[in-house]
Design a protein around this motif. Structure first.
Motif, PDB file in Angstrom:
ATOM      1  N   MET A   1       0.859  -1.174   0.000  1.00 33.20           N
ATOM      2  CA  MET A   1       0.000   0.000   0.000  1.00 33.20           C
ATOM      3  C   MET A   1       0.904   1.236   0.000  1.00 33.20           C
ATOM      4  O   MET A   1       1.787   1.360   0.840  1.00 33.20           O
ATOM      5  CB  MET A   1      -0.881  -0.053   1.261  1.00 33.20           C
ATOM      6  N   PRO A   2       0.703   2.129  -0.942  1.00 35.47           N
ATOM      7  CA  PRO A   2       1.503   3.352  -0.967  1.00 35.47           C
ATOM      8  C   PRO A   2       1.200   4.215   0.264  1.00 35.47           C
ATOM      9  O   PRO A   2       0.088   4.212   0.774  1.00 35.47           O
ATOM     10  CB  PRO A   2       1.057   4.061  -2.237  1.00 35.47           C
ATOM     11  N   THR A   3       2.204   4.928   0.712  1.00 38.39           N
ATOM     12  CA  THR A   3       2.025   5.801   1.879  1.00 38.39           C
ATOM     13  C   THR A   3       1.269   7.054   1.457  1.00 38.39           C
ATOM     14  O   THR A   3       1.727   7.800   0.594  1.00 38.39           O
ATOM     15  CB  THR A   3       3.390   6.188   2.470  1.00 38.39           C
ATOM     16  N   PRO A   4       0.104   7.283   2.064  1.00 43.70           N
ATOM     17  CA  PRO A   4      -0.670   8.472   1.690  1.00 43.70           C
ATOM     18  C   PRO A   4      -0.092   9.742   2.315  1.00 43.70           C
ATOM     19  O   PRO A   4       0.622   9.683   3.308  1.00 43.70           O
ATOM     20  CB  PRO A   4      -2.061   8.180   2.263  1.00 43.70           C
ATOM     21  N   ASP A   5      -0.426  10.872   1.728  1.00 39.74           N
ATOM     22  CA  ASP A   5      -0.053  12.171   2.281  1.00 39.74           C
ATOM     23  C   ASP A   5      -1.036  12.493   3.398  1.00 39.74           C
ATOM     24  O   ASP A   5      -2.223  12.708   3.146  1.00 39.74           O
ATOM     25  CB  ASP A   5      -0.108  13.236   1.192  1.00 39.74           C
ATOM     26  N   LEU A   6      -0.569  12.504   4.633  1.00 38.40           N
ATOM     27  CA  LEU A   6      -1.447  12.743   5.781  1.00 38.40           C
ATOM     28  C   LEU A   6      -1.544  14.216   6.163  1.00 38.40           C
ATOM     29  O   LEU A   6      -2.255  14.569   7.098  1.00 38.40           O
ATOM     30  CB  LEU A   6      -0.967  11.921   6.980  1.00 38.40           C
ATOM     31  N   ALA A   7      -0.848  15.085   5.435  1.00 39.52           N
ATOM     32  CA  ALA A   7      -0.851  16.513   5.758  1.00 39.52           C
ATOM     33  C   ALA A   7      -2.251  17.121   5.673  1.00 39.52           C
ATOM     34  O   ALA A   7      -2.577  18.045   6.419  1.00 39.52           O
ATOM     35  CB  ALA A   7       0.105  17.266   4.845  1.00 39.52           C
ATOM     36  N   THR A   8      -3.079  16.604   4.796  1.00 39.10           N
ATOM     37  CA  THR A   8      -4.422  17.162   4.644  1.00 39.10           C
ATOM     38  C   THR A   8      -5.511  16.235   5.188  1.00 39.10           C
ATOM     39  O   THR A   8      -6.692  16.478   4.974  1.00 39.10           O
ATOM     40  CB  THR A   8      -4.712  17.462   3.159  1.00 39.10           C
ATOM     41  N   ALA A   9      -5.101  15.179   5.878  1.00 45.64           N
ATOM     42  CA  ALA A   9      -6.082  14.237   6.433  1.00 45.64           C
ATOM     43  C   ALA A   9      -6.959  14.932   7.475  1.00 45.64           C
ATOM     44  O   ALA A   9      -6.506  15.824   8.198  1.00 45.64           O
ATOM     45  CB  ALA A   9      -5.363  13.054   7.074  1.00 45.64           C
ATOM     46  N   ARG A  10      -8.216  14.528   7.542  1.00 41.58           N
ATOM     47  CA  ARG A  10      -9.151  15.081   8.533  1.00 41.58           C
ATOM     48  C   ARG A  10      -9.210  14.108   9.700  1.00 41.58           C
ATOM     49  O   ARG A  10      -9.840  13.061   9.622  1.00 41.58           O
ATOM     50  CB  ARG A  10     -10.519  15.277   7.909  1.00 41.58           C
ATOM     51  N   TRP A  11      -8.536  14.464  10.788  1.00 45.81           N
ATOM     52  CA  TRP A  11      -8.419  13.612  11.971  1.00 45.81           C
ATOM     53  C   TRP A  11      -9.598  13.838  12.903  1.00 45.81           C
ATOM     54  O   TRP A  11     -10.102  14.948  13.026  1.00 45.81           O
ATOM     55  CB  TRP A  11      -7.115  13.915  12.698  1.00 45.81           C
ATOM     56  N   PHE A  12     -10.015  12.785  13.583  1.00 39.49           N
ATOM     57  CA  PHE A  12     -11.100  12.905  14.562  1.00 39.49           C
ATOM     58  C   PHE A  12     -10.875  11.926  15.704  1.00 39.49           C
ATOM     59  O   PHE A  12     -10.168  10.935  15.555  1.00 39.49           O
ATOM     60  CB  PHE A  12     -12.460  12.654  13.897  1.00 39.49           C
ATOM     61  N   THR A  13     -11.470  12.231  16.851  1.00 44.19           N
ATOM     62  CA  THR A  13     -11.483  11.310  17.986  1.00 44.19           C
ATOM     63  C   THR A  13     -12.907  10.805  18.158  1.00 44.19           C
ATOM     64  O   THR A  13     -13.858  11.400  17.659  1.00 44.19           O
ATOM     65  CB  THR A  13     -11.022  11.992  19.286  1.00 44.19           C
ATOM     66  N   SER A  14     -13.031   9.752  18.887  1.00 41.66           N
ATOM     67  CA  SER A  14     -14.346   9.165  19.123  1.00 41.66           C
ATOM     68  C   SER A  14     -15.248  10.142  19.866  1.00 41.66           C
ATOM     69  O   SER A  14     -14.796  10.891  20.733  1.00 41.66           O
ATOM     70  CB  SER A  14     -14.201   7.888  19.958  1.00 41.66           C
ATOM     71  N   SER A  15     -16.520  10.105  19.545  1.00 39.93           N
ATOM     72  CA  SER A  15     -17.484  10.933  20.285  1.00 39.93           C
ATOM     73  C   SER A  15     -17.608  10.453  21.719  1.00 39.93           C
ATOM     74  O   SER A  15     -18.134  11.161  22.574  1.00 39.93           O
ATOM     75  CB  SER A  15     -18.850  10.897  19.594  1.00 39.93           C
ATOM     76  N   ARG A  16     -17.105   9.264  22.011  1.00 43.32           N
ATOM     77  CA  ARG A  16     -17.144   8.719  23.372  1.00 43.32           C
ATOM     78  C   ARG A  16     -15.879   9.014  24.165  1.00 43.32           C
ATOM     79  O   ARG A  16     -15.729   8.556  25.287  1.00 43.32           O
ATOM     80  CB  ARG A  16     -17.391   7.217  23.324  1.00 43.32           C
ATOM     81  N   SER A  17     -14.955   9.765  23.578  1.00 45.24           N
ATOM     82  CA  SER A  17     -13.730  10.119  24.289  1.00 45.24           C
ATOM     83  C   SER A  17     -14.057  10.980  25.492  1.00 45.24           C
ATOM     84  O   SER A  17     -14.955  11.818  25.445  1.00 45.24           O
ATOM     85  CB  SER A  17     -12.786  10.904  23.375  1.00 45.24           C
ATOM     86  N   THR A  42       2.685  14.564  15.954  1.00 45.09           N
ATOM     87  CA  THR A  42       3.785  14.491  14.993  1.00 45.09           C
ATOM     88  C   THR A  42       4.531  13.169  15.107  1.00 45.09           C
ATOM     89  O   THR A  42       5.489  12.927  14.388  1.00 45.09           O
ATOM     90  CB  THR A  42       4.777  15.655  15.198  1.00 45.09           C
ATOM     91  N   GLY A  43       4.086  12.311  16.006  1.00 46.94           N
ATOM     92  CA  GLY A  43       4.724  11.011  16.200  1.00 46.94           C
ATOM     93  C   GLY A  43       4.295  10.009  15.155  1.00 46.94           C
ATOM     94  O   GLY A  43       3.714  10.361  14.121  1.00 46.94           O
ATOM     95  N   PRO A  44       4.563   8.745  15.423  1.00 52.68           N
ATOM     96  CA  PRO A  44       4.254   7.707  14.443  1.00 52.68           C
ATOM     97  C   PRO A  44       2.756   7.564  14.189  1.00 52.68           C
ATOM     98  O   PRO A  44       1.932   7.857  15.041  1.00 52.68           O
ATOM     99  CB  PRO A  44       4.815   6.431  15.069  1.00 52.68           C
ATOM    100  N   THR A  45       2.446   7.104  12.993  1.00 51.56           N
ATOM    101  CA  THR A  45       1.070   6.865  12.575  1.00 51.56           C
ATOM    102  C   THR A  45       0.957   5.426  12.095  1.00 51.56           C
ATOM    103  O   THR A  45       1.815   4.944  11.366  1.00 51.56           O
ATOM    104  CB  THR A  45       0.682   7.817  11.422  1.00 51.56           C
ATOM    105  N   LEU A  46      -0.076   4.745  12.549  1.00 47.20           N
ATOM    106  CA  LEU A  46      -0.360   3.399  12.056  1.00 47.20           C
ATOM    107  C   LEU A  46      -1.294   3.522  10.866  1.00 47.20           C
ATOM    108  O   LEU A  46      -2.223   4.321  10.883  1.00 47.20           O
ATOM    109  CB  LEU A  46      -1.023   2.554  13.147  1.00 47.20           C
ATOM    110  N   LEU A  47      -1.048   2.716   9.851  1.00 49.04           N
ATOM    111  CA  LEU A  47      -1.864   2.763   8.647  1.00 49.04           C
ATOM    112  C   LEU A  47      -2.441   1.374   8.395  1.00 49.04           C
ATOM    113  O   LEU A  47      -1.713   0.384   8.376  1.00 49.04           O
ATOM    114  CB  LEU A  47      -1.012   3.205   7.466  1.00 49.04           C
ATOM    115  N   PHE A  48      -3.750   1.298   8.248  1.00 50.47           N
ATOM    116  CA  PHE A  48      -4.449   0.036   8.014  1.00 50.47           C
ATOM    117  C   PHE A  48      -5.173   0.110   6.677  1.00 50.47           C
ATOM    118  O   PHE A  48      -5.803   1.123   6.367  1.00 50.47           O
ATOM    119  CB  PHE A  48      -5.497  -0.205   9.108  1.00 50.47           C
ATOM    120  N   SER A  49      -5.129  -0.979   5.932  1.00 47.85           N
ATOM    121  CA  SER A  49      -5.932  -1.032   4.707  1.00 47.85           C
ATOM    122  C   SER A  49      -7.402  -1.047   5.119  1.00 47.85           C
ATOM    123  O   SER A  49      -7.742  -1.355   6.273  1.00 47.85           O
ATOM    124  CB  SER A  49      -5.601  -2.280   3.896  1.00 47.85           C
ATOM    125  N   ALA A  50      -8.276  -0.762   4.181  1.00 49.15           N
ATOM    126  CA  ALA A  50      -9.713  -0.785   4.488  1.00 49.15           C
ATOM    127  C   ALA A  50     -10.134  -2.167   4.974  1.00 49.15           C
ATOM    128  O   ALA A  50     -10.914  -2.291   5.935  1.00 49.15           O
ATOM    129  CB  ALA A  50     -10.514  -0.364   3.263  1.00 49.15           C
TER     130      ALA A  50
END
Length: 66
Positions: A1-17, A42-50
């Motif tokens: 799987m190619p590494t995606p550009d995460l600079a524009t990714a829309r990050w979210f946390t769970s509504s149950r956080s 800015t630390g490591p990111t885990l990437l999972f296929s769909a």
């Protein structure tokens, strides 16, 4: 799987956080899901296929019910 550009990714946390800083953040990408520590953005990111993410969430749901 190619590494995606995460600079524009829309990050979210769970509504149950609990908003106490002990969370992970997720970003849904076209063919993957990225996960990172909310305290170290800015630390490591885990990437999972769909398919991997679907299997993970399905297993969590099954364990929660059983």
């Amino acid at each position: 799987m190619p590494t995606p550009d995460l600079a524009t990714a829309r990050w979210f946390t769970s509504s149950r956080s609990a908003n106490n800083g002990d969370c992970v953040e997720c970003a849904v990408l076209p063919d993957a899901v990225a996960v990172r520590d909310s305290k170290d953005r800015t630390g490591p990111t885990l990437l999972f296929s769909a398919d991997q993410w679907t299997a993970f969430v399905t297993r969590l749901a099954a364990d929660h019910v059983g």
